[in-house]
Structures are given as C-alpha cells and as structure tokens.
Design a protein around this motif. Structure first.
Motif, PDB file in Angstrom:
ATOM      1  N   PHE A   1     -27.391  -2.176 -22.268  1.00  0.00           N
ATOM      2  CA  PHE A   1     -26.358  -2.046 -23.290  1.00  0.00           C
ATOM      3  C   PHE A   1     -26.663  -2.894 -24.529  1.00  0.00           C
ATOM      4  O   PHE A   1     -25.812  -3.014 -25.414  1.00  0.00           O
ATOM      5  N   SER A   2     -27.826  -3.488 -24.581  1.00  0.00           N
ATOM      6  CA  SER A   2     -28.178  -4.311 -25.735  1.00  0.00           C
ATOM      7  C   SER A   2     -28.336  -3.434 -26.981  1.00  0.00           C
ATOM      8  O   SER A   2     -28.674  -2.248 -26.901  1.00  0.00           O
ATOM      9  N   LYS A   3     -28.097  -4.024 -28.136  1.00  0.00           N
ATOM     10  CA  LYS A   3     -28.291  -3.306 -29.386  1.00  0.00           C
ATOM     11  C   LYS A   3     -29.737  -2.857 -29.534  1.00  0.00           C
ATOM     12  O   LYS A   3     -30.015  -1.763 -30.047  1.00  0.00           O
ATOM     13  N   VAL A   4     -30.659  -3.698 -29.096  1.00  0.00           N
ATOM     14  CA  VAL A   4     -32.089  -3.383 -29.229  1.00  0.00           C
ATOM     15  C   VAL A   4     -32.431  -2.122 -28.449  1.00  0.00           C
ATOM     16  O   VAL A   4     -33.086  -1.202 -28.976  1.00  0.00           O
ATOM     17  N   PHE A   5     -32.016  -2.058 -27.174  1.00  0.00           N
ATOM     18  CA  PHE A   5     -32.356  -0.904 -26.345  1.00  0.00           C
ATOM     19  C   PHE A   5     -31.690   0.356 -26.866  1.00  0.00           C
ATOM     20  O   PHE A   5     -32.326   1.421 -26.973  1.00  0.00           O
ATOM     21  N   LYS A   6     -30.412   0.280 -27.214  1.00  0.00           N
ATOM     22  CA  LYS A   6     -29.714   1.462 -27.722  1.00  0.00           C
ATOM     23  C   LYS A   6     -30.299   1.918 -29.055  1.00  0.00           C
ATOM     24  O   LYS A   6     -30.364   3.123 -29.326  1.00  0.00           O
ATOM     25  N   ARG A   7     -30.740   0.984 -29.871  1.00  0.00           N
ATOM     26  CA  ARG A   7     -31.378   1.342 -31.151  1.00  0.00           C
ATOM     27  C   ARG A   7     -32.644   2.159 -30.920  1.00  0.00           C
ATOM     28  O   ARG A   7     -32.907   3.146 -31.613  1.00  0.00           O
ATOM     29  N   LEU A   8     -33.424   1.763 -29.929  1.00  0.00           N
ATOM     30  CA  LEU A   8     -34.699   2.429 -29.678  1.00  0.00           C
ATOM     31  C   LEU A   8     -34.551   3.703 -28.843  1.00  0.00           C
ATOM     32  O   LEU A   8     -35.360   4.617 -28.953  1.00  0.00           O
ATOM     33  N   MET A   9     -33.513   3.772 -28.018  1.00  0.00           N
ATOM     34  CA  MET A   9     -33.273   4.973 -27.229  1.00  0.00           C
ATOM     35  C   MET A   9     -32.512   6.033 -28.022  1.00  0.00           C
ATOM     36  O   MET A   9     -32.696   7.233 -27.824  1.00  0.00           O
ATOM     37  N   GLY A  10     -31.596   5.600 -28.897  1.00  0.00           N
ATOM     38  CA  GLY A  10     -30.803   6.554 -29.672  1.00  0.00           C
ATOM     39  C   GLY A  10     -29.733   7.260 -28.851  1.00  0.00           C
ATOM     40  O   GLY A  10     -29.274   8.341 -29.235  1.00  0.00           O
ATOM     41  N   THR A  11     -29.329   6.657 -27.728  1.00  0.00           N
ATOM     42  CA  THR A  11     -28.333   7.247 -26.832  1.00  0.00           C
ATOM     43  C   THR A  11     -27.372   6.152 -26.367  1.00  0.00           C
ATOM     44  O   THR A  11     -27.640   4.960 -26.559  1.00  0.00           O
ATOM     45  N   PRO A  12     -26.252   6.503 -25.694  1.00  0.00           N
ATOM     46  CA  PRO A  12     -25.295   5.476 -25.263  1.00  0.00           C
ATOM     47  C   PRO A  12     -25.820   4.499 -24.207  1.00  0.00           C
ATOM     48  O   PRO A  12     -25.313   3.386 -24.078  1.00  0.00           O
ATOM     49  N   CYS A  13     -26.801   4.921 -23.394  1.00  0.00           N
ATOM     50  CA  CYS A  13     -27.371   4.055 -22.341  1.00  0.00           C
ATOM     51  C   CYS A  13     -26.302   3.578 -21.355  1.00  0.00           C
ATOM     52  O   CYS A  13     -26.324   2.435 -20.878  1.00  0.00           O
ATOM     53  N   ALA A  14     -25.337   4.448 -21.034  1.00  0.00           N
ATOM     54  CA  ALA A  14     -24.237   4.111 -20.135  1.00  0.00           C
ATOM     55  C   ALA A  14     -24.559   4.510 -18.696  1.00  0.00           C
ATOM     56  O   ALA A  14     -25.445   5.342 -18.451  1.00  0.00           O
ATOM     57  N   LEU A  15     -23.803   3.923 -17.739  1.00  0.00           N
ATOM     58  CA  LEU A  15     -24.072   4.151 -16.325  1.00  0.00           C
ATOM     59  C   LEU A  15     -22.851   3.766 -15.494  1.00  0.00           C
ATOM     60  O   LEU A  15     -21.904   3.177 -16.001  1.00  0.00           O
ATOM     61  N   LYS A  16     -22.886   4.096 -14.193  1.00  0.00           N
ATOM     62  CA  LYS A  16     -21.884   3.616 -13.251  1.00  0.00           C
ATOM     63  C   LYS A  16     -22.309   2.236 -12.747  1.00  0.00           C
ATOM     64  O   LYS A  16     -23.501   1.934 -12.700  1.00  0.00           O
ATOM     65  N   TRP A  17     -21.325   1.434 -12.299  1.00  0.00           N
ATOM     66  CA  TRP A  17     -21.686   0.127 -11.762  1.00  0.00           C
ATOM     67  C   TRP A  17     -20.631  -0.368 -10.781  1.00  0.00           C
ATOM     68  O   TRP A  17     -19.503   0.072 -10.785  1.00  0.00           O
ATOM     69  N   ARG A  18     -21.063  -1.290  -9.913  1.00  0.00           N
ATOM     70  CA  ARG A  18     -20.156  -1.917  -8.947  1.00  0.00           C
ATOM     71  C   ARG A  18     -20.769  -3.261  -8.564  1.00  0.00           C
ATOM     72  O   ARG A  18     -21.947  -3.354  -8.230  1.00  0.00           O
ATOM     73  N   GLU A  19     -19.960  -4.313  -8.589  1.00  0.00           N
ATOM     74  CA  GLU A  19     -20.438  -5.652  -8.264  1.00  0.00           C
ATOM     75  C   GLU A  19     -19.963  -6.027  -6.868  1.00  0.00           C
ATOM     76  O   GLU A  19     -18.858  -6.532  -6.684  1.00  0.00           O
ATOM     77  N   ALA A  20     -20.801  -5.754  -5.857  1.00  0.00           N
ATOM     78  CA  ALA A  20     -20.384  -5.976  -4.473  1.00  0.00           C
ATOM     79  C   ALA A  20     -21.492  -6.580  -3.608  1.00  0.00           C
ATOM     80  O   ALA A  20     -21.374  -6.618  -2.386  1.00  0.00           O
ATOM     81  N   GLY A  21     -22.577  -7.040  -4.236  1.00  0.00           N
ATOM     82  CA  GLY A  21     -23.646  -7.669  -3.461  1.00  0.00           C
ATOM     83  C   GLY A  21     -24.322  -6.748  -2.478  1.00  0.00           C
ATOM     84  O   GLY A  21     -24.738  -7.165  -1.388  1.00  0.00           O
ATOM     85  N   GLU A  22     -24.482  -5.478  -2.838  1.00  0.00           N
ATOM     86  CA  GLU A  22     -25.073  -4.488  -1.930  1.00  0.00           C
ATOM     87  C   GLU A  22     -26.591  -4.646  -1.802  1.00  0.00           C
ATOM     88  O   GLU A  22     -27.249  -5.150  -2.711  1.00  0.00           O
ATOM     89  N   ARG A  23     -27.105  -4.152  -0.680  1.00  0.00           N
ATOM     90  CA  ARG A  23     -28.562  -4.066  -0.542  1.00  0.00           C
ATOM     91  C   ARG A  23     -29.072  -2.977  -1.481  1.00  0.00           C
ATOM     92  O   ARG A  23     -28.516  -1.891  -1.578  1.00  0.00           O
ATOM     93  N   GLU A  24     -30.165  -3.304  -2.169  1.00  0.00           N
ATOM     94  CA  GLU A  24     -30.826  -2.328  -3.028  1.00  0.00           C
ATOM     95  C   GLU A  24     -32.221  -2.070  -2.483  1.00  0.00           C
ATOM     96  O   GLU A  24     -32.989  -3.005  -2.253  1.00  0.00           O
ATOM     97  N   ARG A  25     -32.518  -0.810  -2.245  1.00  0.00           N
ATOM     98  CA  ARG A  25     -33.862  -0.430  -1.814  1.00  0.00           C
ATOM     99  C   ARG A  25     -34.524   0.318  -2.969  1.00  0.00           C
ATOM    100  O   ARG A  25     -34.050   1.379  -3.382  1.00  0.00           O
ATOM    101  N   LEU A  26     -35.586  -0.240  -3.486  1.00  0.00           N
ATOM    102  CA  LEU A  26     -36.305   0.379  -4.602  1.00  0.00           C
ATOM    103  C   LEU A  26     -37.507   1.137  -4.070  1.00  0.00           C
ATOM    104  O   LEU A  26     -38.426   0.544  -3.482  1.00  0.00           O
ATOM    105  N   TRP A  27     -37.494   2.438  -4.268  1.00  0.00           N
ATOM    106  CA  TRP A  27     -38.588   3.299  -3.821  1.00  0.00           C
ATOM    107  C   TRP A  27     -39.613   3.427  -4.939  1.00  0.00           C
ATOM    108  O   TRP A  27     -39.274   3.700  -6.083  1.00  0.00           O
ATOM    109  N   VAL A  28     -40.867   3.239  -4.580  1.00  0.00           N
ATOM    110  CA  VAL A  28     -41.968   3.363  -5.532  1.00  0.00           C
ATOM    111  C   VAL A  28     -42.386   4.831  -5.543  1.00  0.00           C
ATOM    112  O   VAL A  28     -43.097   5.292  -4.658  1.00  0.00           O
ATOM    113  N   ILE A  29     -41.907   5.583  -6.534  1.00  0.00           N
ATOM    114  CA  ILE A  29     -42.162   7.025  -6.539  1.00  0.00           C
ATOM    115  C   ILE A  29     -43.384   7.392  -7.379  1.00  0.00           C
ATOM    116  O   ILE A  29     -43.775   8.557  -7.419  1.00  0.00           O
TER     117      ILE A  29
END
Length: 261
Positions: free
Chosen positions: A104-132
């Motif tokens: 949501f930084s001004k820098v990223f939105k400036r370079l993307m040209g889009t809202p850069c919005a998303l869903k979020w939840r702060e609950a300390g969940e496990r995150e599994r990152l898959w290397v695709i």
C-alpha cells in the motif's frame, strides 16, 4: 561487483509497540540489512522515514543499486517528491523490493498504477509458501515449499497488474491463498514483491526468508547501471532521419525544439 542495497523502514512500530520492539530492538530495517550483509556480494545500509528526505536524497539514490521498502502505519507521510524520485530511479534501472505491507506504499502504487488492495487477517496463522517457479533465481537453494509458523494472512484478490513472473504462492490455515512473490519490470528497473513480514512476528529472523531476500537483491540488481536516457524524448529533425524523407505538412515545433510534457 558489490551490490549497494538500501533497506528503507518506516520505523514507527519499533518505537511505539512493545511487542515489535522486543522482536526487533534495532528496527526491522537493521535486522534485514544485517541479513543482507551476511552475503559478501551485498553492502546494505538503512534509511528511515524520520530522516531528512526520508534518508533518500538524490545523491543517496544515485548510489543505490537495489532499494528494499517496508512501510505500514503511515504511508501518507512519505513525501510525494521522494516517491517520484524513487520511481525515476527505478525507471533508470535501480531494483526495488517491496516487502509485506509495503503493497500500500505510495511508491509501489505509483509503479503498479493500480489500487494494490487485498484481503487480510491478523491471527498468527501458519503460512506455507509454495515455490511454483523453482528455476527462478529468487528461488535458488529453496525446497518445494517453506513454512512460517505465525504470519498475518493476505488473500486474493490482489489488485496488481499481471506479473512478469510468479515465484511463490502462499496457503494459510484459514484456507486463503495469495501470490506471495511476483516480479515486474518498469523501465529498466526490476521489481519484486515479497509478502511475508508482519511486524509482530519474527519473520525477518528466519533463515529461509534471509535467503529469499539475498536472492532477490541479486536478481533485482541491474549490472548495466543507470539508463538516464530513458527520460529523453528527442525531436528528430527531418534532415537527420535514417532514410531520406520530405516534410509534408505543418508542425507545432521547430526542428530540435523540445516537446510538451
């Protein structure tokens, strides 16, 4: 060639939140810079919101090969002139790595040209990152996936432009998925967004995260250096055309005169 990296941190939560201060007593930016400096090919320094010009003067950015950006609480406090200065350097070939809530930084939105919005939840969940995209340089040395025991959830849809490449996709305990590692090119500059990094969890102490950050700095670095000519918009006179031509109509500008911007 040593890659000159600057880790930019908002440096607010570390000063105002006890939990964050205990995890990152020297600030997240310092923790990240130390991780990068463990690699002999990288020389990382830091800059923060509170410094004059946010630590990103013209001279400082001119000498920066890759800029890493973490912000969250006060994106609006970043001066527009600094945002434009950073965007200009990215167009010229400086690499940019945007971390976690920097989406949501001004820098990223400036370079993307889009809202850069998303869903979020702060609950300390496990995150599994898959290397695709296992053969991508940012994924070098990683396994099929890696896990972070506690993280903030980010979920699709993520309103960014279609990426050049997607390197990671995350799964969270609550069931959401997210494109957690994506690349773009803007002008001559390489951009990488990396999702993990919520401030109340020790993500930037994780060795695998360190590896991703080091790999991404090396990927984002443009060894060809600054392409200042990317800003040029020369008026090419008829007599300097590659093939002989005859002028056939009226014009606004004299030969060689600068155009409107």
């Amino acid at each position: 060639m040593t890659i000159r990296a600057v880790v930019w941190g908002e440096n607010i939560h570390e000063q105002t939140n006890k939990v964050v201060a205990e995890i990152y007593p020297e600030g997240m930016h310092t923790t990240i810079a130390k991780a990068l400096n463990a690699d002999a090919g990288i020389e990382a320094t830091t800059a923060t919101l509170q410094e004059p010009e946010h630590g990103l003067s013209e001279a400082r950015l001119k000498d920066t090969d890759v800029l890493l950006w973490w912000g969250h609480k006060d994106h609006g406090a970043v001066k527009d002139e600094i945002v434009e200065r950073v965007a200009r350097r990215v167009w010229e070939g400086m690499g940019l790595i945007v971390l976690h809530s920097g989406h949501f930084s001004k820098v990223f939105k400036r370079l993307m040209g889009t809202p850069c919005a998303l869903k979020w939840r702060e609950a300390g969940e496990r995150e599994r990152l898959w290397v695709i995209n296992p053969r991508h340089p940012i994924a070098a040395g990683l396994g099929e996936h890696f896990e972070l025991e506690n993280e903030e959830m980010y979920g699709e849809q993520f309103s960014v432009p279609e990426p050049l490449e997607t390197v990671f996709i995350s799964w969270f305990q609550g069931g959401e998925v997210f494109r957690s590692g994506m690349t773009w090119r803007r002008g001559a500059g390489n951009i990488f967004y990396f999702r993990p990094g919520h401030e109340t969890y020790p993500t930037y102490h994780n060795d695998t995260v360190h590896k991703v950050l080091i790999n991404s700095v090396k990927w984002a670095h443009n060894p060809l250096g600054t392409q200042a000519s990317i800003h040029d918009a020369p008026n090419v006179p008829v007599e300097k055309a590659l093939e002989p031509i005859v002028e056939r109509g009226p014009r606004l500008h004299q030969a060689g005169e600068a155009g409107y911007r």
